[in-house]
Scaffold this active site. Sequence first.
Site, mmCIF file in Angstrom:
data_model
loop_
_atom_site.group_PDB
_atom_site.id
_atom_site.type_symbol
_atom_site.label_atom_id
_atom_site.label_comp_id
_atom_site.label_asym_id
_atom_site.label_seq_id
_atom_site.Cartn_x
_atom_site.Cartn_y
_atom_site.Cartn_z
ATOM 1 N N GLY A 32 0.923 -1.294 -0.046
ATOM 2 C CA GLY A 32 0.051 -0.088 0.097
ATOM 3 C C GLY A 32 0.804 1.114 0.008
ATOM 4 O O GLY A 32 2.101 1.108 0.168
ATOM 5 N N GLY A 34 0.809 5.588 0.995
ATOM 6 C CA GLY A 34 0.155 6.984 1.561
ATOM 7 C C GLY A 34 0.732 8.351 0.948
ATOM 8 O O GLY A 34 1.698 8.003 0.161
ATOM 9 N N TYR A 36 3.101 9.794 2.837
ATOM 10 C CA TYR A 36 4.173 9.991 3.133
ATOM 11 C C TYR A 36 5.274 8.865 2.733
ATOM 12 O O TYR A 36 6.190 8.576 3.125
ATOM 13 C CB TYR A 36 4.029 10.061 4.594
ATOM 14 C CG TYR A 36 3.719 11.391 5.283
ATOM 15 C CD1 TYR A 36 4.574 12.199 5.746
ATOM 16 C CD2 TYR A 36 2.314 11.705 5.386
ATOM 17 C CE1 TYR A 36 4.358 13.411 6.477
ATOM 18 C CE2 TYR A 36 1.936 12.733 5.939
ATOM 19 C CZ TYR A 36 2.893 13.649 6.457
ATOM 20 O OH TYR A 36 2.224 14.888 6.813
ATOM 21 N N GLY A 37 4.598 7.934 2.110
ATOM 22 C CA GLY A 37 5.415 6.656 1.622
ATOM 23 C C GLY A 37 4.757 5.573 1.213
ATOM 24 O O GLY A 37 3.660 5.485 0.678
ATOM 25 N N VAL A 39 4.592 1.103 1.257
ATOM 26 C CA VAL A 39 4.879 0.050 2.212
ATOM 27 C C VAL A 39 4.771 -1.108 1.399
ATOM 28 O O VAL A 39 4.194 -1.363 0.643
ATOM 29 C CB VAL A 39 3.912 -0.333 3.304
ATOM 30 C CG1 VAL A 39 4.208 -1.500 4.208
ATOM 31 C CG2 VAL A 39 3.562 0.787 4.132
ATOM 32 N N ASP A 154 -3.052 10.431 15.944
ATOM 33 C CA ASP A 154 -3.851 10.139 14.851
ATOM 34 C C ASP A 154 -4.418 8.504 14.900
ATOM 35 O O ASP A 154 -4.249 7.698 14.094
ATOM 36 C CB ASP A 154 -2.867 9.998 13.690
ATOM 37 C CG ASP A 154 -3.719 10.090 12.222
ATOM 38 O OD1 ASP A 154 -4.739 10.375 12.303
ATOM 39 O OD2 ASP A 154 -2.925 9.595 11.242
#
Length: 461
Positions: A32, A34, A36-37, A39, A154
């Site tokens: 996956g 997002g 910010y990066g 995985v 979060d």
Amino acid sequence: MPSSRFSTRTDFSGFLGVKIADGDLELVEHLGQGSYGVVFRAVHKKDTSPEPKQFAVKIMEKADPHTRDWRFQQRELRAHSEVSGHPNICELYGYYETSELFYIVLEYCPGGDLLHALVQRRLYSRKDELVKSIFVQLLDAVAHCHENGVYHRDLKPDNVMVNEDGSLIKLADFGLATTSKVSDNFGCGSSTYMSPECIGHEVGYEPYSTAASDVWALGVILCNIVAGSNPWEYAVTTDELFERYLQNAGFLRETMPISIECEDILDAIFEPRAASRITIPELRKLILEVDTFFMTDADIAKGNDYLKRAAAAYRPRQPPLKDPAAAIRCQSVLWEEDAVDLLAQVSNTRVRSAIMNMRFENKDGKFVIAPSKGISRSSSESSLSSSSTKFSCSNCSSGEESRGPCTPETHAQNPLNLAEIPDFPSNEKLGKAFMAPLARKGHSLPLPTKRAPIAVVVPAA
């Protein structure tokens, strides 16, 4: 070396086969991405056992050391390292870096995230002991963080990982974590899970307790687990649902099929005055004393139409139907994902055609869907993106946003009978909006709404 830019258009295939940790770990699967990066799943190359040890590797573009993003990255690594080692926190094994990238090696959780377990698998519906167990695990994880001076900021189902059967949870993603007990960083996190004081503008932007704000987010997660929905979109008085909660005692049980015990706990969590809000030790004690989190069938039957639909739509998934055509000829309630599964089992071409085209052919049978997104009753306005009835947890944020992999899975569900289904004109058409969920990844939860279910009349087999 693959590109370090992680836009939604990035070709992640370039990372497959990359080795890190002196060649010990190889990236073998994209899990996956997002904001910010990205995985990846990785395997240990020197592990020759039939099932080699697996890891999750989060890859981030290294920020400029003179920027705020660099401070965020360093803060995430420090915070996660500080609390790693707890049985309910995703283990941080270490990280490696190049001139452009960070490779963060984490514990791999094959069950995916909690939101996937809720929306796609519905693992916790009507399972009191399992709900109690995993929520206490989450409380223990957050308490461990607070005891070590780390405040997550979060908390949401996307950032809680689970094992295959959902019985073990691991708190993850410390990208927004802070060590400050009191913060003046407003709008930090994902909007549905923010406390009023974190949002700030209706309470005068006063510095707020980060621990108490985490507790508020835990309350929204409890709603997600027990009812499969969000109580509101944003904890401000301009949000109609939140305003109704503040003004009307008993509002939560009007819109979510929860027990009185669960409602009392949520009221203690959703105390607008942070200083009076329940603490995690107090909350843990109350959770362990709960007999049931779920509304009884008798109380559901006495409830309003929305409550009945919400309860029916969040029932546990069942094995595939033995006679799907017969099920379609009765009045039933399904999520769209289940309806698509059901459709795949139907061999009668007239029935399949009627469902795929959303047509009201005659009154021999009804196929009723509790929509997970608003579907217009006009064929020219068909839509599956109505923000007034649906809120996507993964895509909502105010300020800084987090991320998490998504690996949906679907199973067919036995329809559930529902009384008092409203009648629709026999000549009404809804276009083909129904088929849209085939392309959707499912990371979303509904908001309470007064909309009636969408009824599709199909011909008898």
